[in-house]
Design an enzyme around this catalytic site. Sequence first.
Site, short mmCIF file in Angstrom:
data_model
loop_
_atom_site.label_atom_id
_atom_site.label_comp_id
_atom_site.label_asym_id
_atom_site.label_seq_id
_atom_site.Cartn_x
_atom_site.Cartn_y
_atom_site.Cartn_z
CE LYS A 76 -2.18 -1.04 3.66
NZ LYS A 76 -1.45 -2.30 4.18
NE ARG B 101 -3.67 -1.56 10.30
CZ ARG B 101 -2.66 -0.98 9.88
NH1 ARG B 101 -3.07 0.10 9.13
NH2 ARG B 101 -1.57 -1.31 10.20
NE ARG C 281 7.85 -2.58 5.74
CZ ARG C 281 6.44 -2.25 5.95
NH1 ARG C 281 5.72 -2.22 4.78
NH2 ARG C 281 6.07 -2.12 7.27
NE ARG D 92 7.08 -0.10 10.25
CZ ARG D 92 5.92 -0.09 9.76
NH1 ARG D 92 5.45 0.48 8.32
NH2 ARG D 92 4.81 -0.61 10.32
NE ARG E 139 3.03 -4.47 11.14
CZ ARG E 139 3.97 -4.46 10.45
NH1 ARG E 139 5.11 -4.68 10.49
NH2 ARG E 139 3.48 -3.54 9.57
P1 AMP Z 1 1.42 0.67 9.34
O1 AMP Z 1 2.47 1.43 8.95
O2 AMP Z 1 -0.03 0.85 8.30
O3 AMP Z 1 1.85 -0.81 8.97
O4 AMP Z 1 0.99 0.84 10.65
C1 AMP Z 1 1.93 0.41 11.76
C2 AMP Z 1 1.22 0.38 13.04
O5 AMP Z 1 0.47 1.48 13.53
C3 AMP Z 1 0.11 -0.79 13.09
O6 AMP Z 1 0.62 -1.92 13.32
C4 AMP Z 1 -0.82 -0.08 14.10
O7 AMP Z 1 -0.28 -0.53 15.44
C5 AMP Z 1 -0.95 1.24 13.89
N1 AMP Z 1 -2.00 1.81 13.32
C6 AMP Z 1 -1.68 2.20 12.11
N2 AMP Z 1 -2.98 2.34 11.35
C7 AMP Z 1 -3.75 2.18 12.35
C8 AMP Z 1 -5.36 2.20 12.40
N3 AMP Z 1 -6.25 2.67 11.14
N4 AMP Z 1 -5.93 1.88 13.59
C9 AMP Z 1 -5.12 1.37 14.89
N5 AMP Z 1 -3.91 1.27 14.58
C10 AMP Z 1 -3.09 1.54 13.70
#
Ligand code: AMP
Length: 227
Positions: free
Chosen positions: A20, A95, A134, A167, A178
């Site tokens: 994404k 999410r 990554r 990360r 995740r």
């Molecule tokens: P991402 O960069 O999208 O993989 O997000 C990294 C982390 O941020 C996720 O594993 C969650 O802990 C938190 N996070 C991101 N977006 C959301 C969301 N819409 N709702 C809840 N937690 C989120």
Amino acid sequence: MGLHHHDEVVLLLGAPGAGKGTQARFLADTLGIPHVASGELLREHRAMGTDLGVLAQEYMDRGDLVPDAVVVDMIADRLDEPDAEHGALLDGFPRTLAQAEALERRLADRGGEVRTAIYVEVPTDVLIERLAGRWMCRVCQTAYHEVFNRPTVAGVCGACGGELYQRPDDKREVVSNRVAVYLRDTHPVVERYARAGVLKRVDGNQSIEAVKDALLEAVGQDAAIPA
Ligand code: AMP
């Protein structure tokens, strides 16, 4: 009439590692709307040490979701900024079903709606391999992969010159949580938009260029014209 018209809210859905983030900036530029990524906003809060960043940290480090109310408020504030007046490409949000319902209520209040939800599909074993290899830019959050998408100069972001890092939530133990959280909490959101008839499926298990072309087709734009 003073109403905001969120006429271009497009959701980019998919598991962590589906690609994404890699596609979102380009897609947002093509659509002429800002790219709003909840994970990026949360990482910025962490880097700045805001209250929200401190609260989010433990959830993120475990690969759990940050509580809905907090994320919904953060995204609502971002959508109130002037550049998002005519919509946004939402990446990583909603999410959960609760987040999806909160978003839809907010859009409905302003005469808008979710126009399209794009689902980037990738098999689970491929997701895990991608996340574990990554590397991400500390500055602009562009993602690379040590095998599939190497930076031209090792350790350096090709987009902005920033330093690349792994990360903490891309560690193997956290990655599997995740993906499990995604299947439990986020997949129902995909099903919701499929039922609503606004879901477009894109095969994310192809080259970056092929996924890009498939996304353009999904949003009804012509295939990429070489620069
Ligand atoms: P991402 O960069 O999208 O993989 O997000 C990294 C982390 O941020 C996720 O594993 C969650 O802990 C938190 N996070 C991101 N977006 C959301 C969301 N819409 N709702 C809840 N937690 C989120």
